[in-house]
Design an enzyme around this catalytic site. Structure first.
Site, PDB file in Angstrom:
ATOM      1  N   CYS A   2      -3.207 -59.280-115.211  1.00  0.00           N
ATOM      2  CA  CYS A   2      -3.800 -60.997-115.665  1.00  0.00           C
ATOM      3  C   CYS A   2      -3.714 -61.787-114.484  1.00  0.00           C
ATOM      4  CB  CYS A   2      -2.823 -61.132-116.661  1.00  0.00           C
ATOM      5  SG  CYS A   2      -3.503 -62.614-117.779  1.00  0.00           S
ATOM      6  N   HIS A  51      -2.827 -56.916-120.736  1.00  0.00           N
ATOM      7  CA  HIS A  51      -1.314 -56.839-120.529  1.00  0.00           C
ATOM      8  C   HIS A  51      -0.683 -55.557-120.881  1.00  0.00           C
ATOM      9  CE1 HIS A  51      -0.109 -60.892-119.050  1.00  0.00           C
ATOM     10  NE2 HIS A  51      -1.098 -61.234-119.884  1.00  0.00           N
ATOM     11  N   GLU A  96       1.951 -54.380-120.886  1.00  0.00           N
ATOM     12  CA  GLU A  96       3.339 -54.255-121.478  1.00  0.00           C
ATOM     13  C   GLU A  96       3.375 -54.971-122.763  1.00  0.00           C
ATOM     14  OE1 GLU A  96       2.578 -58.250-119.689  1.00  0.00           O
ATOM     15  OE2 GLU A  96       2.059 -56.042-119.109  1.00  0.00           O
TER      16      GLU A  96
END
Length: 205
Positions: free
Chosen positions: A79, A185, A187
């Site tokens: 990001c 993202h 994660e």
């Protein structure tokens, strides 16, 4: 061990949990010596361009990141950690970034009021150049995005994957040599995101 750069931003904990989920230990640090000795480095991204760059420059971490990249250490930007790799961002009335990958970061300016900014939620990734980071993934996968600004590398060879939002097709994954970066993202992207993180941990550029 993988090192997560602490730049007074956010999302470090969720990234650490994601690494633990794939059996990897990590250290969160802003210590230049620890970062220089890292086997792999991740710059996670939640925050604003100007404040992130101010911290990096005042702490000397901007030069440490350049040392790490020049040393060939695998580096993952996420990001904001993707955007800082380019030359310039429109955020905060214009912010000079690290300039490792030629290009600029633009703000979404949709023509339709029904299209919301920031871009939040799941969107697909279209791979345009093979990369080990995306091995064993379907041709198009959905990942989780949270951003108001998008990267546009100047050189086509730096584009790895694209995504379309607000009438713009932008580089949602980009890479050069030992750098790989995602606007989304991993994660926060469930099982597919964890597979991508596993691929990063195996990648030897």
């Amino acid at each position: 061990m993988v090192t997560l750069i602490d730049y007074n931003g956010g999302n470090l904990t969720s990234l650490r949990f994601a690494l633990e989920a794939v059996g990897e230990n990590s250290v969160i640090t802003s210590d230049p010596d620890v970062i220089r000795q890292a086997e792999r480095v991740i710059f996670p991204g939640v925050g604003a361009a100007r404040s992130a760059m101010d911290f990096l420059c005042s702490s000397g971490l901007d030069e440490v990141i350049r040392e790490v990249v020049r040393a060939g250490i695998p580096f993952l930007g996420i990001c904001l950690g993707t955007q800082i790799l380019l030359d310039h961002s429109e955020e905060d009335e214009g912010t000079e970034m690290l300039g490792w990958i030629p290009g600029r970061v633009h703000k979404f300016l949709p023509d339709e009021t029904s299209i919301k900014v920031p871009h939040i939620g799941w969107n697909n990734l279209d791979i345009v150049r093979p990369h080990p980071m995306f091995e064993n993934l379907a041709e198009e996968e959905d990942f989780y995005f949270v951003h108001s600004y998008y990267p546009m590398p100047t050189e086509v060879g730096d584009w790895v994957g694209t995504t379309e939002y607000a009438g713009v097709r932008f580089a949602s994954a980009l890479g050069r040599d030992n750098l790989i970066a995602t606007q989304f993202h991993p994660e926060k992207s469930g099982a597919v995101g964890l597979r991508l993180i596993e691929n990063f941990m195996k990648w030897n550029p």
